[in-house]
Scaffold this active site. Structure first.
Site, PDB file in Angstrom:
ATOM      1  N   HIS A   1     -11.181  11.694 -91.014  1.00  0.00           N
ATOM      2  CA  HIS A   1     -11.050  10.853 -89.822  1.00  0.00           C
ATOM      3  C   HIS A   1      -9.596  10.540 -89.535  1.00  0.00           C
ATOM      4  O   HIS A   1      -9.210  10.342 -88.390  1.00  0.00           O
ATOM      5  CB  HIS A   1     -11.876   9.573 -89.979  1.00  0.00           C
ATOM      6  CG  HIS A   1     -13.336   9.826 -89.829  1.00  0.00           C
ATOM      7  ND1 HIS A   1     -14.205   9.826 -90.870  1.00  0.00           N
ATOM      8  CD2 HIS A   1     -14.052  10.156 -88.730  1.00  0.00           C
ATOM      9  CE1 HIS A   1     -15.409  10.125 -90.427  1.00  0.00           C
ATOM     10  NE2 HIS A   1     -15.352  10.330 -89.129  1.00  0.00           N
TER      11      HIS A   1
ATOM     12  N   ARG B   1     -21.796   6.827 -79.515  1.00  0.00           N
ATOM     13  CA  ARG B   1     -22.346   6.734 -80.863  1.00  0.00           C
ATOM     14  C   ARG B   1     -22.183   5.289 -81.325  1.00  0.00           C
ATOM     15  O   ARG B   1     -21.095   4.723 -81.221  1.00  0.00           O
ATOM     16  CB  ARG B   1     -21.590   7.673 -81.796  1.00  0.00           C
ATOM     17  CG  ARG B   1     -22.025   7.489 -83.235  1.00  0.00           C
ATOM     18  CD  ARG B   1     -21.457   8.536 -84.118  1.00  0.00           C
ATOM     19  NE  ARG B   1     -20.068   8.278 -84.450  1.00  0.00           N
ATOM     20  CZ  ARG B   1     -19.324   9.110 -85.158  1.00  0.00           C
ATOM     21  NH1 ARG B   1     -19.814  10.267 -85.545  1.00  0.00           N
ATOM     22  NH2 ARG B   1     -18.078   8.828 -85.459  1.00  0.00           N
TER      23      ARG B   1
ATOM     24  N   GLU C   1     -26.406  15.128 -89.371  1.00  0.00           N
ATOM     25  CA  GLU C   1     -25.204  15.405 -90.153  1.00  0.00           C
ATOM     26  C   GLU C   1     -25.456  15.304 -91.648  1.00  0.00           C
ATOM     27  O   GLU C   1     -24.522  15.290 -92.447  1.00  0.00           O
ATOM     28  CB  GLU C   1     -24.053  14.484 -89.718  1.00  0.00           C
ATOM     29  CG  GLU C   1     -24.418  13.063 -89.475  1.00  0.00           C
ATOM     30  CD  GLU C   1     -23.288  12.230 -88.870  1.00  0.00           C
ATOM     31  OE1 GLU C   1     -22.161  12.715 -88.720  1.00  0.00           O
ATOM     32  OE2 GLU C   1     -23.553  11.063 -88.552  1.00  0.00           O
TER      33      GLU C   1
ATOM     34  N   ARG D   1     -16.707   7.817 -80.276  1.00  0.00           N
ATOM     35  CA  ARG D   1     -16.774   7.215 -81.618  1.00  0.00           C
ATOM     36  C   ARG D   1     -16.451   5.720 -81.488  1.00  0.00           C
ATOM     37  O   ARG D   1     -15.320   5.300 -81.650  1.00  0.00           O
ATOM     38  CB  ARG D   1     -15.774   7.890 -82.555  1.00  0.00           C
ATOM     39  CG  ARG D   1     -16.115   9.340 -82.924  1.00  0.00           C
ATOM     40  CD  ARG D   1     -15.053   9.914 -83.857  1.00  0.00           C
ATOM     41  NE  ARG D   1     -15.486  11.109 -84.564  1.00  0.00           N
ATOM     42  CZ  ARG D   1     -15.116  12.349 -84.236  1.00  0.00           C
ATOM     43  NH1 ARG D   1     -14.310  12.548 -83.217  1.00  0.00           N
ATOM     44  NH2 ARG D   1     -15.537  13.373 -84.949  1.00  0.00           N
TER      45      ARG D   1
ATOM     46  N   CYS E   1     -21.263  18.521 -82.135  1.00  0.00           N
ATOM     47  CA  CYS E   1     -20.067  17.734 -81.820  1.00  0.00           C
ATOM     48  C   CYS E   1     -19.075  17.657 -82.977  1.00  0.00           C
ATOM     49  O   CYS E   1     -18.171  16.829 -82.958  1.00  0.00           O
ATOM     50  CB  CYS E   1     -20.451  16.334 -81.353  1.00  0.00           C
ATOM     51  SG  CYS E   1     -21.295  15.376 -82.613  1.00  0.00           S
TER      52      CYS E   1
ATOM     53  N   ASN F   1     -19.014  18.112 -89.135  1.00  0.00           N
ATOM     54  CA  ASN F   1     -17.988  17.634 -90.081  1.00  0.00           C
ATOM     55  C   ASN F   1     -18.657  17.066 -91.328  1.00  0.00           C
ATOM     56  O   ASN F   1     -18.275  17.369 -92.454  1.00  0.00           O
ATOM     57  CB  ASN F   1     -17.127  16.539 -89.447  1.00  0.00           C
ATOM     58  CG  ASN F   1     -16.445  17.021 -88.191  1.00  0.00           C
ATOM     59  OD1 ASN F   1     -16.347  18.217 -87.972  1.00  0.00           O
ATOM     60  ND2 ASN F   1     -16.004  16.099 -87.362  1.00  0.00           N
ATOM     61  N   ASP F   2     -19.659  16.219 -91.092  1.00  0.00           N
ATOM     62  CA  ASP F   2     -20.367  15.650 -92.232  1.00  0.00           C
ATOM     63  C   ASP F   2     -21.419  16.601 -92.767  1.00  0.00           C
ATOM     64  O   ASP F   2     -21.666  16.638 -93.967  1.00  0.00           O
ATOM     65  CB  ASP F   2     -21.018  14.317 -91.834  1.00  0.00           C
ATOM     66  CG  ASP F   2     -20.025  13.178 -91.923  1.00  0.00           C
ATOM     67  OD1 ASP F   2     -19.288  13.114 -92.929  1.00  0.00           O
ATOM     68  OD2 ASP F   2     -19.947  12.370 -90.980  1.00  0.00           O
TER      69      ASP F   2
ATOM     70  N   ARG G   1     -14.989  15.845 -97.427  1.00  0.00           N
ATOM     71  CA  ARG G   1     -14.199  16.415 -96.329  1.00  0.00           C
ATOM     72  C   ARG G   1     -12.748  15.952 -96.356  1.00  0.00           C
ATOM     73  O   ARG G   1     -11.909  16.480 -95.631  1.00  0.00           O
ATOM     74  CB  ARG G   1     -14.862  16.106 -94.976  1.00  0.00           C
ATOM     75  CG  ARG G   1     -14.884  14.647 -94.631  1.00  0.00           C
ATOM     76  CD  ARG G   1     -15.849  14.359 -93.492  1.00  0.00           C
ATOM     77  NE  ARG G   1     -15.184  14.179 -92.220  1.00  0.00           N
ATOM     78  CZ  ARG G   1     -15.766  13.687 -91.120  1.00  0.00           C
ATOM     79  NH1 ARG G   1     -17.051  13.370 -91.150  1.00  0.00           N
ATOM     80  NH2 ARG G   1     -15.112  13.551 -90.011  1.00  0.00           N
TER      81      ARG G   1
END
Ligand code: PEP
Ligand code: MG
Length: 597
Positions: free
Chosen positions: A202, A347, A446, A310, A517, A469-470, A480
């Site tokens: 992040h 989100r 995710e 986000r 996404c 990503n997750d 990550r």
């Protein structure tokens, strides 16, 4: 120490690219002290403020200890309460506080650093004495130090990041949290270079959102760079150049101008063209947004809406205060009104697991990414979550809002969310507050559990969005943000591709749209594969859209489907990479032929 800057030889320190762009400026080093305390130089003009900040932290810990002491005394009796009394005594010992005050002024450092340094020094002395009683006082001292650091962090959520900060500096640090990057970037840092953290962290995502270059993985960086050293951050090549020669500086200035011109040209050319394949399949290219400031980019790069807002970044920015309902409404309204009738997928706050806002996220989890994050946290803190939900339904009339839940692992979570949404809407109704109830509700996929129940999830929601990503992190058991295993973080791993395929298939069966996404969406190499797997909605950083659109416009869906079949059947990420490279080379060739007629 006197440095003759110009005479030092140029050094190129290689790391990994995490946020593109070129930054040129003097370095400011935030040095690690213990695990979490950073040493931040404070200018003379900021010293009074820093001492006052420390004083405020002392007072807030005093009040907290007093309250705890009387609560414990009432419930458990005075023996237990005396522990907290001992803490108060240390805190009130004026010599302890005076030493910290003095150190802030004499060493011109931030309060956190001075607290830790004084405590370390006293702690060593306590450890050497024979008396058991005094050794125990050493433990009390450690507790008090922790309270103070926490209170200082509470006064300003990023420990060690002083207010008194020059603009146009390149921040060099062992590591930076997402909120530190946000605050430093907001205060004018032009580049970041860190040792720890992956390109999918992040921290990197925030740097990209701010359009501030970031390189990561530079070994021993804080020992190699000193304050005021002239540096260049090349976020594309993942390089930090220390003491650049005048020629190198010129070269980089030219490169920076050239890259900006290219980006401009690409965005202008692509903005109004449809994201449609050669054989007519429409693809929605949406934007991932962390900060409302990015709205300009969303429009400039021709996004079809926001596929992922986000919302937790509002909390990170406001921390330690929580955003009020009115603040939420103002931000949401701006996003919705500006983009209407385009969709805006918000989100719900995805804090935890590395994104820490003080007071909200538990600080003592052994494995935060497997802990109370995303929907788990919001369900545990219904009081906080209700404020956001109220704001969402109140803002809904201003555009085309969709609400999406992060870190979903079970159908019950969606059901509980629906109940909460109903309650919140009933409350707004009773108050006569303007709002809109019929908002689509979606789930992020995710976590492998969500993939495996994608059919059941799809039956409960209006849309799904795959957060690769997750998903990569949890599928491959690879943190990550951990650079030691960065080479194992493989978006093209056949397990990941199969996961995506399963979700798309479940969505198709239930007639529920599926978007993707994660950062993968912005990779031009992956686009043919994603279309071939059946995805028609991709959400990415706005700057990634022109390149992705370019690829979409050159593709034929049948070719992409054939490619996807071969990729899913491959045994290794390397094989998939080779298939994509071969396909890319052919596509570029074909594209050239098409363009030249
Ligand atoms: C993801 O996990 O892919 C995602 C989009 O969410 P985030 O990167 O914010 O965790
Ligand atoms: Mg995620």
């Amino acid at each position: 120490m006197n440095r003759v800057r110009d005479r030092k030889p140029q050094e190129d320190l290689q790391g990994a690219a995490a946020a593109p762009g070129v930054a040129i400026g003097p370095a400011v080093c935030l040095r690690g002290h213990g695990v979490e305390v950073l040493r931040v130089p404070i200018r003379n003009s900021g010293l009074d403020r820093e001492v006052a900040r420390f004083g405020a932290a002392v007072r807030s810990v005093e009040a907290e200890l007093e309250a705890t002491e009387s609560r414990i005394a009432e419930t458990f009796g005075s023996d237990l309460a005396s522990i907290f009394h001992a803490h108060s005594v240390i805190l009130r010992d004026s010599s302890f506080a005076r030493r910290i005050d003095r150190m802030i002024r004499s060493d011109r450092v931030n309060a956190e650093w001075a607290v830790q340094a004084v405590a370390d020094d006293l702690g060593e002395k306590f450890a050497q004495v024979k008396s058991q009683h005094l050794r125990e006082r050493g433990e009390d001292l450690r507790d008090v130090t922790r309270y103070l650091l926490r209170a200082l962090a509470g006064k300003r959520s990023s420990p060690g990041v002083g207010e008194d900060f020059d603009r146009n500096v390149v921040v060099v640090s062992h590591e930076l949290t997402p909120d530190e990057v946000l605050r430093l970037g907001r205060r004018g840092a032009v580049g970041f270079a860190i040792e720890v953290g992956g390109a999918n962290s992040h921290t990197a995502i925030v740097a990209r959102a701010l359009d501030v270059p970031l390189v990561t993985g530079i070994v021993e960086i804080t020992n190699r760079v000193a304050d005021d050293d002239p540096v260049i951050v090349d976020g594309e090549e993942g390089r930090l150049t220390l003491h650049p020669t005048p020629e190198t500086l010129d070269e980089y200035r030219r490169l920076r101008r050239r890259r900006r011109r290219n980006e401009e040209a690409l965005s202008t050319a692509a903005r109004d063209l449809p994201a449609r394949t050669v054989d007519g399949a429409e693809v929605e290219l949406l934007a991932n947004v962390e900060l409302p400031d990015e709205l300009d980019d969303v429009q400039r790069f021709g996004a079809a809406g926001i596929g992922l807002y986000r919302s937790e970044f509002l909390y990170l920015e406001k921390s330690p205060e929580l955003p009020s309902e009115e603040e939420h409404v103002a931000v949401l309204r701006e996003l919705l009104e500006t983009l209407s009738p385009q969709p805006v997928v918000v989100r719900t706050l995805d804090l935890g697991g590395g994104k820490v806002a003080s007071g909200l996220v538990p600080q003592d989890e052994e494995n935060p990414v497997l802990g109370q994050r995303g929907i788990r946290l919001t369900m545990a803190r219904e009081d906080v979550f209700r404020v956001q939900l109220r704001a969402l339904f109140r803002a809904a009339p201003f555009g085309s809002l969709r609400i999406m839940a992060p870190m979903v692992t079970a159908v019950e979570e969606i059901r509980a969310l629906r109940v909460l949404c109903d309650e919140v809407c009933a409350e707004l109704e009773a108050e006569g507050a303007e709002h809109r109830r019929d908002v689509e509700l979606g789930a992020m996929v995710e976590v492998p559990a969500a993939v495996m129940i994608a059919r059941q999830l799809a039956a409960e929601v209006d849309f799904l969005s795959i957060g690769t990503n997750d998903l990569i992190q949890y599928t491959l058991a690879v943190d990550r943000t951990n650079e030691y295993v960065a080479d194992l973080y493989q978006p093209l791993h056949p397990a990941v591709l199969t996961m995506i395929q399963l979700v798309v298939e479940a969505g198709r069966r239930q007639r529920v749209p599926v978007a993707l996404c994660g950062e993968m969406a912005a990779s031009p190499e992956c686009v043919p594969l994603m279309l071939g797997l059946g995805l028609r909605q991709l959400s990415m950083s706005p700057r990634g859209i022109p390149r992705v659109k370019d690829v979409v416009r050159s593709l034929d869906v049948c070719d992409a489907e054939e490619l996807a079949r071969r990729c899913v059947a491959a045994s290794t990420a390397e094989e998939v990479g080779a298939l994509l490279a071969a396909f890319g080379a052919t596509a570029v060739h074909t594209r050239t032929r098409v363009h030249t007629g």
